[in-house]
Design an enzyme around this catalytic site. Sequence first.
Site, PDB file in Angstrom:
ATOM      1  N   ASP A   8      63.205   7.311 -16.046  1.00  0.00           N
ATOM      2  CA  ASP A   8      63.418   7.437 -14.671  1.00  0.00           C
ATOM      3  C   ASP A   8      64.315   6.378 -14.124  1.00  0.00           C
ATOM      4  OD1 ASP A   8      63.478   8.323 -11.983  1.00  0.00           O
ATOM      5  OD2 ASP A   8      61.271   8.071 -11.699  1.00  0.00           O
ATOM      6  N   LEU A  15      60.734  15.215 -23.995  1.00  0.00           N
ATOM      7  CA  LEU A  15      59.904  14.975 -25.168  1.00  0.00           C
ATOM      8  C   LEU A  15      58.747  16.056 -25.478  1.00  0.00           C
ATOM      9  CD1 LEU A  15      59.333  11.135 -24.385  1.00  0.00           C
ATOM     10  CD2 LEU A  15      61.292  12.148 -25.665  1.00  0.00           C
ATOM     11  N   ASP A  56      63.411  -0.258  -9.005  1.00  0.00           N
ATOM     12  CA  ASP A  56      62.212   0.689  -8.843  1.00  0.00           C
ATOM     13  C   ASP A  56      61.115   0.962 -10.010  1.00  0.00           C
ATOM     14  OD1 ASP A  56      60.974   2.591  -6.842  1.00  0.00           O
ATOM     15  OD2 ASP A  56      62.071   4.422  -7.834  1.00  0.00           O
ATOM     16  N   GLN A  90      61.047  13.792  -6.084  1.00  0.00           N
ATOM     17  CA  GLN A  90      62.481  14.352  -5.821  1.00  0.00           C
ATOM     18  C   GLN A  90      62.756  15.708  -6.508  1.00  0.00           C
ATOM     19  OE1 GLN A  90      66.016  11.780  -5.611  1.00  0.00           O
ATOM     20  NE2 GLN A  90      64.355   9.895  -5.437  1.00  0.00           N
ATOM     21  N   GLU A 140      55.978   3.492 -18.934  1.00  0.00           N
ATOM     22  CA  GLU A 140      55.416   4.377 -19.780  1.00  0.00           C
ATOM     23  C   GLU A 140      55.443   4.080 -21.239  1.00  0.00           C
ATOM     24  OE1 GLU A 140      56.671   6.543 -16.160  1.00  0.00           O
ATOM     25  OE2 GLU A 140      57.681   5.342 -17.554  1.00  0.00           O
ATOM     26  N   ASP A 182      67.941   9.787  -6.170  1.00  0.00           N
ATOM     27  CA  ASP A 182      68.374   9.475  -7.458  1.00  0.00           C
ATOM     28  C   ASP A 182      69.717   9.460  -7.584  1.00  0.00           C
ATOM     29  OD1 ASP A 182      65.760   8.508  -7.958  1.00  0.00           O
ATOM     30  OD2 ASP A 182      65.332  10.201  -9.428  1.00  0.00           O
ATOM     31  N   LYS A 199      68.416  16.468 -13.164  1.00  0.00           N
ATOM     32  CA  LYS A 199      68.400  16.059 -11.790  1.00  0.00           C
ATOM     33  C   LYS A 199      69.667  16.088 -11.418  1.00  0.00           C
ATOM     34  CE  LYS A 199      65.031  12.290 -12.249  1.00  0.00           C
ATOM     35  NZ  LYS A 199      64.896  10.773 -12.163  1.00  0.00           N
ATOM     36  N   LEU A 206      66.621  15.000 -22.330  1.00  0.00           N
ATOM     37  CA  LEU A 206      65.944  15.645 -23.302  1.00  0.00           C
ATOM     38  C   LEU A 206      64.299  15.352 -22.904  1.00  0.00           C
ATOM     39  CD1 LEU A 206      65.894  16.850 -26.356  1.00  0.00           C
ATOM     40  CD2 LEU A 206      65.778  14.862 -27.121  1.00  0.00           C
TER      41      LEU A 206
END
Length: 362
Positions: A272, A193, A254, A74, A259, A109, A90, A191
């Site tokens: 996400d 990383l 979803d 997206q 991570e 989203d 986003k 933010l």
Amino acid sequence: MSTSQSKVLKDINVLISNIQMKITGKIDIFTATVKAMNENGLMPIYGTPFLGTTIKLMKTSRIVKTINAIKGTQLKLMLTFENKQEVLFKPKWYLESDTIEGSVYAGKDRYNGEIIAFYISLILGLPRVPITVKRILDSTEIKETASLGLKKTMYINSTTNETCLYGKCYYCKKEDPVCTKSGRLEGAAMLYLPSNLKPRAQLHPWRRTYKENKLARWEKDNNYCKDVLAKYGFERVLDFVEICVFDFIIGNGDRHRYEVVEQLNNTILLIDNGKSFGNPFKDHLDILAPLYQCCIIRLKLWERLKSIKGGSFTHILQKMLDIHESVSLLTLPQYHALERRLRIVYATVTMCQKTFNETVFK
């Protein structure tokens, strides 16, 4: 109320104070915020004194560069502030009151879901969501800072005279742009990383097949947890249970990947969260599969959950939002859904207790 529950509420009050705090001077707030990251995640469980100032800076810092963040399915933009700090943006696609029908992962989203997920992660004592704020871009700002590549995907709508852009991503197309409203583009700014803390993606053992007529093994085998425990180990499965509780509460089904950051003691980050808060009238119980199939949960999370019962959850969330954002980021049905889902988590743990007694808590 137990001593541990009293400590939870004390920690939450410290968090609220941190969100309210404004630090002035020559200190590099973004660098200080990154240094506060530890083995618990992206900040200490009780927060950091730089939190409120960081939130404010993310909402107000001058943008000097805007590019298309092309990874993913997206549209996303990468904003660079004048101090070179980057944030991922986003855009807003839906009204907060829109109900997304269909599967648990249907639709684009939700920008407000990303913001609310950040605050809920703090309330649950899982500070693993990057700091996320509502940011409003104006059309002039976008045009003046856009890279050449992004400008190629921008145009002026001849009917509304608004600036539209469609970017470049897996699903991006000119026929489906996002456009400014009254010269403004709202969205969630996250933010970004630093390069030394880049998360490493792994496939989630409770991921979906994303095929209408094909179930994953966990969807048809209630003994699935035994194999997951053998493969991943006890502590990691407890991590998966924490993730599923978080995801169930926000309505995010979803989470096909997770991570980890090696430099943060291989902590699983909650990155996400845009597929959350799609339908406040539907609870996707299968998101809780790691909990009801394994019937284990960390005691510290359970104490946290018990501390925010009886309406305290939404009261704390609204109190936090009221400092920098707006309680209207969620509708009343969505607030009701939060409390309802919290009660379902209680009921699931109680069911496990009756089946396995106190061995549920670790």
